[in-house]
Design a protein around this motif. Structure first.
Motif, PDB file in Angstrom:
ATOM      1  N   LEU A 116      -0.449   4.952   1.483  1.00  0.00           N
ATOM      2  CA  LEU A 116      -1.475   5.706   0.488  1.00  0.00           C
ATOM      3  C   LEU A 116      -2.772   4.848   0.723  1.00  0.00           C
ATOM      4  O   LEU A 116      -2.756   3.868   0.186  1.00  0.00           O
ATOM      5  CB  LEU A 116      -1.096   6.075  -0.833  1.00  0.00           C
ATOM      6  N   GLU A 117      -3.812   5.285   1.654  1.00  0.00           N
ATOM      7  CA  GLU A 117      -4.944   4.538   1.796  1.00  0.00           C
ATOM      8  C   GLU A 117      -5.989   5.095   0.876  1.00  0.00           C
ATOM      9  O   GLU A 117      -6.307   6.310   1.063  1.00  0.00           O
ATOM     10  CB  GLU A 117      -5.175   4.788   3.211  1.00  0.00           C
ATOM     11  N   ILE A 118      -6.145   4.388  -0.080  1.00  0.00           N
ATOM     12  CA  ILE A 118      -7.274   4.505  -1.213  1.00  0.00           C
ATOM     13  C   ILE A 118      -8.528   3.639  -0.862  1.00  0.00           C
ATOM     14  O   ILE A 118      -8.323   2.335  -1.107  1.00  0.00           O
ATOM     15  CB  ILE A 118      -6.613   4.308  -2.735  1.00  0.00           C
ATOM     16  N   PRO A 119      -9.402   4.372  -0.542  1.00  0.00           N
ATOM     17  CA  PRO A 119     -10.540   3.425  -0.442  1.00  0.00           C
ATOM     18  C   PRO A 119     -11.200   2.742  -1.458  1.00  0.00           C
ATOM     19  O   PRO A 119     -10.936   3.238  -2.472  1.00  0.00           O
ATOM     20  CB  PRO A 119     -11.752   4.561   0.090  1.00  0.00           C
ATOM     21  N   MET A 120     -11.645   1.353  -1.168  1.00  0.00           N
ATOM     22  CA  MET A 120     -12.276   0.788  -2.159  1.00  0.00           C
ATOM     23  C   MET A 120     -13.383   1.149  -3.211  1.00  0.00           C
ATOM     24  O   MET A 120     -13.206   0.791  -4.348  1.00  0.00           O
ATOM     25  CB  MET A 120     -12.672  -0.768  -1.704  1.00  0.00           C
ATOM     26  N   ASP A 121     -13.979   2.006  -2.493  1.00  0.00           N
ATOM     27  CA  ASP A 121     -15.486   2.635  -3.303  1.00  0.00           C
ATOM     28  C   ASP A 121     -14.718   3.602  -4.337  1.00  0.00           C
ATOM     29  O   ASP A 121     -15.598   4.213  -4.919  1.00  0.00           O
ATOM     30  CB  ASP A 121     -16.451   2.983  -2.347  1.00  0.00           C
ATOM     31  N   ARG A 122     -13.550   4.217  -4.270  1.00  0.00           N
ATOM     32  CA  ARG A 122     -13.240   4.860  -5.444  1.00  0.00           C
ATOM     33  C   ARG A 122     -12.393   4.298  -6.377  1.00  0.00           C
ATOM     34  O   ARG A 122     -11.896   4.910  -7.419  1.00  0.00           O
ATOM     35  CB  ARG A 122     -12.007   5.886  -4.643  1.00  0.00           C
ATOM     36  N   GLU A 123     -12.269   3.021  -6.505  1.00  0.00           N
ATOM     37  CA  GLU A 123     -11.705   2.176  -7.590  1.00  0.00           C
ATOM     38  C   GLU A 123     -12.175   2.592  -8.877  1.00  0.00           C
ATOM     39  O   GLU A 123     -11.567   2.946  -9.785  1.00  0.00           O
ATOM     40  CB  GLU A 123     -12.129   0.568  -7.500  1.00  0.00           C
ATOM     41  N   ALA A 124     -13.438   2.525  -9.191  1.00  0.00           N
ATOM     42  CA  ALA A 124     -13.780   2.784 -10.719  1.00  0.00           C
ATOM     43  C   ALA A 124     -13.429   4.175 -11.165  1.00  0.00           C
ATOM     44  O   ALA A 124     -12.818   4.327 -12.123  1.00  0.00           O
ATOM     45  CB  ALA A 124     -15.434   2.540 -10.876  1.00  0.00           C
ATOM     46  N   GLU A 125     -13.557   5.166 -10.315  1.00  0.00           N
ATOM     47  CA  GLU A 125     -13.213   6.632 -10.748  1.00  0.00           C
ATOM     48  C   GLU A 125     -11.730   6.628 -10.967  1.00  0.00           C
ATOM     49  O   GLU A 125     -11.148   7.273 -11.985  1.00  0.00           O
ATOM     50  CB  GLU A 125     -13.666   7.530  -9.508  1.00  0.00           C
ATOM     51  N   LEU A 126     -11.037   6.022 -10.052  1.00  0.00           N
ATOM     52  CA  LEU A 126      -9.497   6.414 -10.088  1.00  0.00           C
ATOM     53  C   LEU A 126      -9.081   5.318 -11.245  1.00  0.00           C
ATOM     54  O   LEU A 126      -8.070   6.003 -12.142  1.00  0.00           O
ATOM     55  CB  LEU A 126      -8.835   5.786  -8.674  1.00  0.00           C
ATOM     56  N   VAL A 127      -9.414   4.387 -11.538  1.00  0.00           N
ATOM     57  CA  VAL A 127      -8.949   3.361 -12.674  1.00  0.00           C
ATOM     58  C   VAL A 127      -9.320   4.152 -13.934  1.00  0.00           C
ATOM     59  O   VAL A 127      -8.434   4.360 -14.923  1.00  0.00           O
ATOM     60  CB  VAL A 127      -9.712   2.064 -12.445  1.00  0.00           C
ATOM     61  N   ALA A 128     -10.527   4.621 -14.181  1.00  0.00           N
ATOM     62  CA  ALA A 128     -11.032   5.617 -15.377  1.00  0.00           C
ATOM     63  C   ALA A 128     -10.157   6.637 -15.391  1.00  0.00           C
ATOM     64  O   ALA A 128      -9.529   7.062 -16.605  1.00  0.00           O
ATOM     65  CB  ALA A 128     -12.375   5.847 -14.933  1.00  0.00           C
ATOM     66  N   GLU A 129      -9.711   7.407 -14.360  1.00  0.00           N
ATOM     67  CA  GLU A 129      -8.794   8.655 -14.460  1.00  0.00           C
ATOM     68  C   GLU A 129      -7.165   8.103 -14.935  1.00  0.00           C
ATOM     69  O   GLU A 129      -6.755   8.735 -15.930  1.00  0.00           O
ATOM     70  CB  GLU A 129      -8.757   8.989 -13.274  1.00  0.00           C
ATOM     71  N   LEU A 130      -6.973   7.007 -14.428  1.00  0.00           N
ATOM     72  CA  LEU A 130      -5.721   6.494 -14.855  1.00  0.00           C
ATOM     73  C   LEU A 130      -5.648   6.009 -16.502  1.00  0.00           C
ATOM     74  O   LEU A 130      -4.653   6.333 -17.116  1.00  0.00           O
ATOM     75  CB  LEU A 130      -5.016   5.336 -14.029  1.00  0.00           C
ATOM     76  N   ARG A 131      -6.631   5.273 -16.814  1.00  0.00           N
ATOM     77  CA  ARG A 131      -6.707   4.665 -18.189  1.00  0.00           C
ATOM     78  C   ARG A 131      -6.781   6.086 -19.050  1.00  0.00           C
ATOM     79  O   ARG A 131      -6.359   6.198 -20.169  1.00  0.00           O
ATOM     80  CB  ARG A 131      -7.924   3.921 -18.342  1.00  0.00           C
ATOM     81  N   GLY A 132      -7.648   7.105 -18.523  1.00  0.00           N
ATOM     82  CA  GLY A 132      -7.754   8.426 -19.309  1.00  0.00           C
ATOM     83  C   GLY A 132      -6.422   9.120 -19.615  1.00  0.00           C
ATOM     84  O   GLY A 132      -6.153   9.820 -20.481  1.00  0.00           O
ATOM     85  N   ARG A 133      -5.498   8.832 -18.781  1.00  0.00           N
ATOM     86  CA  ARG A 133      -4.133   9.306 -18.743  1.00  0.00           C
ATOM     87  C   ARG A 133      -2.968   8.443 -19.526  1.00  0.00           C
ATOM     88  O   ARG A 133      -1.941   8.807 -19.507  1.00  0.00           O
ATOM     89  CB  ARG A 133      -3.629   9.787 -17.309  1.00  0.00           C
ATOM     90  N   GLY A 134      -3.481   7.299 -19.884  1.00  0.00           N
ATOM     91  CA  GLY A 134      -2.647   6.491 -20.618  1.00  0.00           C
ATOM     92  C   GLY A 134      -2.064   5.329 -20.281  1.00  0.00           C
ATOM     93  O   GLY A 134      -1.417   4.608 -20.750  1.00  0.00           O
ATOM     94  N   TYR A 135      -2.332   5.197 -18.885  1.00  0.00           N
ATOM     95  CA  TYR A 135      -1.979   4.053 -18.188  1.00  0.00           C
ATOM     96  C   TYR A 135      -2.674   2.785 -18.492  1.00  0.00           C
ATOM     97  O   TYR A 135      -3.715   2.799 -18.664  1.00  0.00           O
ATOM     98  CB  TYR A 135      -2.322   4.072 -16.338  1.00  0.00           C
ATOM     99  N   ALA A 159       0.872  -1.150  -0.027  1.00  0.00           N
ATOM    100  CA  ALA A 159       0.034   0.093  -0.202  1.00  0.00           C
ATOM    101  C   ALA A 159       0.802   1.177   0.066  1.00  0.00           C
ATOM    102  O   ALA A 159       0.348   2.417  -0.362  1.00  0.00           O
ATOM    103  CB  ALA A 159      -0.953   0.194   1.084  1.00  0.00           C
ATOM    104  N   GLU A 160       2.126   1.138   0.294  1.00  0.00           N
ATOM    105  CA  GLU A 160       3.056   2.385   0.167  1.00  0.00           C
ATOM    106  C   GLU A 160       3.373   2.569  -1.236  1.00  0.00           C
ATOM    107  O   GLU A 160       3.784   3.691  -1.665  1.00  0.00           O
ATOM    108  CB  GLU A 160       4.318   2.237   0.891  1.00  0.00           C
ATOM    109  N   ARG A 161       3.289   1.629  -2.122  1.00  0.00           N
ATOM    110  CA  ARG A 161       3.869   1.987  -3.578  1.00  0.00           C
ATOM    111  C   ARG A 161       3.295   2.979  -4.255  1.00  0.00           C
ATOM    112  O   ARG A 161       3.647   3.637  -5.304  1.00  0.00           O
ATOM    113  CB  ARG A 161       3.888   0.620  -4.182  1.00  0.00           C
ATOM    114  N   ALA A 162       1.880   3.081  -3.890  1.00  0.00           N
ATOM    115  CA  ALA A 162       1.020   4.102  -4.733  1.00  0.00           C
ATOM    116  C   ALA A 162       1.741   5.558  -4.681  1.00  0.00           C
ATOM    117  O   ALA A 162       1.583   6.498  -5.429  1.00  0.00           O
ATOM    118  CB  ALA A 162      -0.158   4.306  -4.413  1.00  0.00           C
ATOM    119  N   MET A 163       2.319   5.723  -3.441  1.00  0.00           N
ATOM    120  CA  MET A 163       3.069   7.128  -3.371  1.00  0.00           C
ATOM    121  C   MET A 163       4.193   7.277  -4.594  1.00  0.00           C
ATOM    122  O   MET A 163       4.292   8.379  -4.728  1.00  0.00           O
ATOM    123  CB  MET A 163       3.565   7.243  -1.978  1.00  0.00           C
ATOM    124  N   LYS A 164       4.813   6.260  -5.218  1.00  0.00           N
ATOM    125  CA  LYS A 164       5.716   6.515  -5.977  1.00  0.00           C
ATOM    126  C   LYS A 164       5.019   6.343  -7.431  1.00  0.00           C
ATOM    127  O   LYS A 164       5.579   6.731  -8.420  1.00  0.00           O
ATOM    128  CB  LYS A 164       6.650   5.306  -5.745  1.00  0.00           C
TER     129      LYS A 164
END
Length: 165
Positions: free
Chosen positions: A124-143, A96-101
């Motif tokens: 970095l504690e990222i709540p499970m209920d934020r998954e869809a929004e975060l993943v969509a944001e990452l994919r939108g940035r080319g990840y 869970a610390e890796r997200a910081m990098k």
């Protein structure tokens, strides 16, 4: 059918059970890291554990971290939970610390909260209920983002950690 962009940053993520949050790892190295963690953790003797050669993670009983002269003989039964760095929660490093990098700063601030652990630093504690929004944001940035809960939890030592209750 999705096409693979060779220039995209590839991440694997999942539900990190130990901290009950989303965690991320570099997809380029995660499978190899997990294999090394599993090889060390499943060694039958101290000698077998000491002989595991690693390229992705440090071996907590390797010669650079553990003096065989001060510990059990090579033929003694190995228990990963008897290794100090494992018992202290330092090995393997908290997934869970890796997200910081790995995640962009603005997404860390928007989706996660930096939380201090008692002994092992911040995650970095990222709540499970934020998954869809975060993943969509990452994919939108080319990840390229793939969910693999099992892999994330192997990286976190979930199968053997004395912190697991």
């Amino acid at each position: 059918m999705t096409t693979h962009n060779p220039n995209a940053k590839r991440l694997v993520y999942g539900h990190a059970q130990l901290h009950d949050c989303l965690a991320f790892a570099d997809a380029e190295t995660a499978v190899a890291e997990a294999a090394e963690i599993t090889a060390i953790a499943s060694a039958r003797t101290w000698g077998e554990a000491r002989q595991v050669r690693t390229m992705q993670v440090w071996n907590p009983v390797g010669p650079e971290y553990h003096d065989p002269e001060d510990g059990p003989a090579d033929d003694e039964p190995f228990d990963i939970n008897k290794v100090g760095s494992v018992a202290d929660g330092d090995w393997p490093p908290m997934v869970a610390e890796r997200a910081m990098k790995l995640l962009p700063q603005d997404l860390q601030a928007r989706f996660g909260t930096s939380e201090a652990t008692v002994l092992n630093g911040d995650i970095l504690e990222i709540p499970m209920d934020r998954e869809a929004e975060l993943v969509a944001e990452l994919r939108g940035r080319g990840y390229e983002v793939t969910r693999d809960d099992q892999l994330i939890n192997v990286l976190d030592g979930r199968g053997f950690s004395p912190l697991v209750g």
